[in-house]
Scaffold this active site. Sequence first.
Site, short mmCIF file in Angstrom:
data_model
loop_
_atom_site.label_atom_id
_atom_site.label_comp_id
_atom_site.label_asym_id
_atom_site.label_seq_id
_atom_site.Cartn_x
_atom_site.Cartn_y
_atom_site.Cartn_z
N GLU A 79 0.85 -1.19 0.00
CA GLU A 79 0.00 0.00 0.00
C GLU A 79 0.89 1.24 0.00
OE1 GLU A 79 -3.46 0.79 -0.29
OE2 GLU A 79 -2.42 2.71 -0.44
N ARG A 95 -0.33 4.44 0.28
CA ARG A 95 -0.82 5.48 1.20
C ARG A 95 -0.15 5.34 2.55
NH1 ARG A 95 -6.06 7.64 -0.16
NH2 ARG A 95 -6.86 6.26 -1.75
N GLU A 96 -0.28 6.42 3.35
CA GLU A 96 0.26 6.40 4.72
C GLU A 96 -0.54 5.46 5.62
OE1 GLU A 96 2.77 8.84 6.01
OE2 GLU A 96 3.13 8.56 3.86
N GLY A 112 -6.70 0.77 4.23
CA GLY A 112 -8.15 1.00 4.10
C GLY A 112 -8.59 1.58 2.77
N THR A 160 -9.46 3.85 -0.64
CA THR A 160 -10.37 4.97 -0.87
C THR A 160 -11.47 4.96 0.19
OG1 THR A 160 -10.00 4.70 -3.24
CG2 THR A 160 -11.95 5.96 -2.59
N VAL A 202 -21.51 20.51 -19.23
CA VAL A 202 -20.53 21.53 -18.81
C VAL A 202 -19.42 21.54 -19.85
CG1 VAL A 202 -18.83 22.14 -17.04
CG2 VAL A 202 -21.06 21.20 -16.37
N ARG A 229 -15.45 7.47 -11.71
CA ARG A 229 -14.10 7.11 -11.28
C ARG A 229 -13.45 6.22 -12.33
NH1 ARG A 229 -12.79 8.30 -6.28
NH2 ARG A 229 -11.47 6.48 -5.95
N HIS A 267 -42.42 -5.46 14.74
CA HIS A 267 -43.21 -4.23 14.74
C HIS A 267 -42.81 -3.38 15.94
CE1 HIS A 267 -46.60 -1.52 14.32
NE2 HIS A 267 -46.80 -1.66 15.62
C1 LIG Z 1 -16.51 10.02 -1.78
C2 LIG Z 1 -16.73 8.55 -1.96
C3 LIG Z 1 -17.74 7.91 -1.26
C4 LIG Z 1 -17.96 6.55 -1.41
N1 LIG Z 1 -18.95 5.97 -0.70
C5 LIG Z 1 -19.17 4.65 -0.82
C6 LIG Z 1 -20.17 4.01 -0.04
O1 LIG Z 1 -20.85 4.64 0.78
N2 LIG Z 1 -20.36 2.67 -0.20
C7 LIG Z 1 -19.62 1.94 -1.09
O2 LIG Z 1 -19.84 0.74 -1.20
N3 LIG Z 1 -18.66 2.53 -1.84
C8 LIG Z 1 -18.42 3.86 -1.72
N4 LIG Z 1 -17.41 4.43 -2.45
C9 LIG Z 1 -16.64 3.59 -3.37
C10 LIG Z 1 -15.60 2.75 -2.61
O3 LIG Z 1 -14.76 3.61 -1.89
C11 LIG Z 1 -14.80 1.91 -3.59
O4 LIG Z 1 -15.68 1.13 -4.38
C12 LIG Z 1 -13.87 0.96 -2.84
O5 LIG Z 1 -12.98 1.68 -2.02
C13 LIG Z 1 -13.07 0.11 -3.83
O6 LIG Z 1 -12.24 -0.73 -3.14
P1 LIG Z 1 -10.89 -1.29 -3.79
O7 LIG Z 1 -10.28 -2.16 -2.73
O8 LIG Z 1 -11.16 -1.87 -5.10
O9 LIG Z 1 -9.97 0.00 -4.05
P2 LIG Z 1 -9.55 1.27 -3.21
O10 LIG Z 1 -10.37 1.44 -2.00
O11 LIG Z 1 -9.50 2.39 -4.18
O12 LIG Z 1 -8.10 0.92 -2.70
C14 LIG Z 1 -7.02 0.72 -3.55
C15 LIG Z 1 -5.75 1.03 -2.81
O13 LIG Z 1 -4.66 0.65 -3.63
C16 LIG Z 1 -3.60 1.55 -3.47
N5 LIG Z 1 -2.76 1.46 -4.66
C17 LIG Z 1 -3.12 1.73 -5.94
N6 LIG Z 1 -2.11 1.44 -6.79
C18 LIG Z 1 -1.10 1.00 -6.01
C19 LIG Z 1 0.21 0.54 -6.29
N7 LIG Z 1 0.65 0.42 -7.54
N8 LIG Z 1 1.00 0.18 -5.25
C20 LIG Z 1 0.55 0.26 -3.96
N9 LIG Z 1 -0.69 0.66 -3.65
C21 LIG Z 1 -1.50 1.01 -4.66
C22 LIG Z 1 -4.30 2.89 -3.32
O14 LIG Z 1 -3.46 3.80 -2.63
C23 LIG Z 1 -5.54 2.51 -2.52
O15 LIG Z 1 -5.34 2.72 -1.14
C24 LIG Z 1 -17.15 5.80 -2.30
C25 LIG Z 1 -16.12 6.43 -3.00
C26 LIG Z 1 -15.90 7.77 -2.84
C27 LIG Z 1 -14.78 8.43 -3.58
#
Ligand SMILES: Cc1cc2nc3c(=O)[nH]c(=O)nc-3n(C[C@H](O)[C@H](O)[C@H](O)COP(=O)(O)OP(=O)(O)OC[C@H]3O[C@@H](n4cnc5c(N)ncnc54)[C@H](O)[C@@H]3O)c2cc1C
Length: 465
Positions: free
Chosen positions: A35, A37-38, A41, A43, A236, A272, A444
């Site tokens: 990962e 990021r710092e 978890g 996004t 837009v 996205r 209920h």
């Molecule tokens: C504002 C917002 C609100 C949301 N609300 C909801 C919600 O209420 N409910 C819901 O179900 N979904 C919601 N989502 C969507 C949800 O966050 C994503 O669908 C989910 O996080 C996807 O999970 P993932 O594990 O595929 O990827 P991500 O959560 O995106 O995680 C991927 C991770 O991989 C890391 N990474 C990427 N490339 C590399 C690399 N080459 N080397 C090392 N690390 C890397 C990134 O830093 C990131 O931390 C929301 C999204 C946003 C932006």
Amino acid sequence: MADFDFDVIVIGAGPGGYVAAIRAAQLGLKTACVESRETLGGTCLNVGCIPSKALLHASELYEEAHSGALAKWGVKTSGLELDLGAMHGSRLEAIKGLTGGIEFLFKKNKIEWLKGHAKFTGKDAIDVAGTAYKAKNFVIATGSSVAPLPGVEIDHEAILDSTSALELASVPETMVVIGGGVIGLELGSVWRRLGAKVVVVEYLDRILPGMDGEVRKECARIFKKQGFEIRTSTKVTGAKRGKKGVTLTVEPAAGGASETIEADVVLVSIGRKPNTEGLDLGKAGIEVNKQGQIETGHDFRTPVPGIWAIGDVIPGPMLAHKAEDEGIAVAENIAGLTGIVNHEVIPSVVYTMPEIAGVGLTEEDAKAAGYEVRTGKFPMLGNSRAKTNREGDGFVKVIADAKSDRVLGVWMIASVAGTMIAEAALAMEFGATSEDIAYTCHAHPTHSEAVKEAAMAVTGKPIHI
Ligand SMILES: Cc1cc2nc3c(=O)[nH]c(=O)nc-3n(C[C@H](O)[C@H](O)[C@H](O)COP(=O)(O)OP(=O)(O)OC[C@H]3O[C@@H](n4cnc5c(N)ncnc54)[C@H](O)[C@@H]3O)c2cc1C
């Protein structure tokens, strides 16, 4: 194993990646997770689901107090003030607690966190911050990031993406949200409740595309009643920073005269895109499709043996729970078990007030798929708990196959629809008929009784309407 550092290296610690890593470790596989990021978890915990829900909760409390809704319950407030700093503090506290929780789970399960950006150097090897690692299996779980809109450059000050829109230091007077999807409506709701005038500009002729038609129409009515201005079929074409804010140029989606809209801030939330850049996928022999996604089989294998992919980086709805379920399934498949995700039954929720939720087919999709459908609808106003709580907006709609009565989809607008939809998903997973739901005893007084009544309405026999 001698040639390999790990059985499994998961790339990305979002809800897909961290769950895959935990399940792989539970199954006895030597596991690492990369990962960049710092914090762990992804996004979801850092800039998505959790921080947005923290602000939605806080802003809802503020609106309840500010609008007089609390006073109607006999809870009178005076000297009410917005402390935006404290609200952000709560958001950050939620992020810290939950991301720290994943770090704890990694330690508990003996998962090594490889800190840094991963890129492939071959089919069975990656580089992370200058160190080479080999693994028998790689799971690409790199997620997604904000899709850019040509002509509207995000500067995180006045032209925002979802991350900067979570971090505004003051409440804007006016906000234009570009894109009438889930994220735009949720974040638009936060700032509207805190006092901003919010205009939603949507290219399509509808907000919340993909949701059931009746639900979409009712939502648009409710959002307008709440004070949103919604401009559909509007494109837009550009954004210019001025001294105070932004001048947006818009025109009818079908073409025609352009006009301008002034706003303090603009939120770009048009979707996205999958994160595959910088991974050097070519070195692993992996290709992406036209949408930039990695294609997999139903077991999450890519065409390259030993490389798997899950979550937002593969096709399907970009949702945290979809990514999590795929994380469990991929780890089980790697361990030689049978991990399956039923993509026909993935609930989706919009966490506005009221919440909007759905699972399975919309009525339109069911008909397009050739089903003869029977639907049952029940208004939340007929539900005793919702009516008592003054949460009468919305309805539950059950869509069943007219021949077999099997439930094809359930859609709803209700204050707690996000919680209620779990019942519908479970019922569909078990192949329930509308009669099965109608004859299941529901406690209920609960909002969930509306699901039972909507199921009863499929055969025309609800009680409370
Ligand atoms: C504002 C917002 C609100 C949301 N609300 C909801 C919600 O209420 N409910 C819901 O179900 N979904 C919601 N989502 C969507 C949800 O966050 C994503 O669908 C989910 O996080 C996807 O999970 P993932 O594990 O595929 O990827 P991500 O959560 O995106 O995680 C991927 C991770 O991989 C890391 N990474 C990427 N490339 C590399 C690399 N080459 N080397 C090392 N690390 C890397 C990134 O830093 C990131 O931390 C929301 C999204 C946003 C932006």
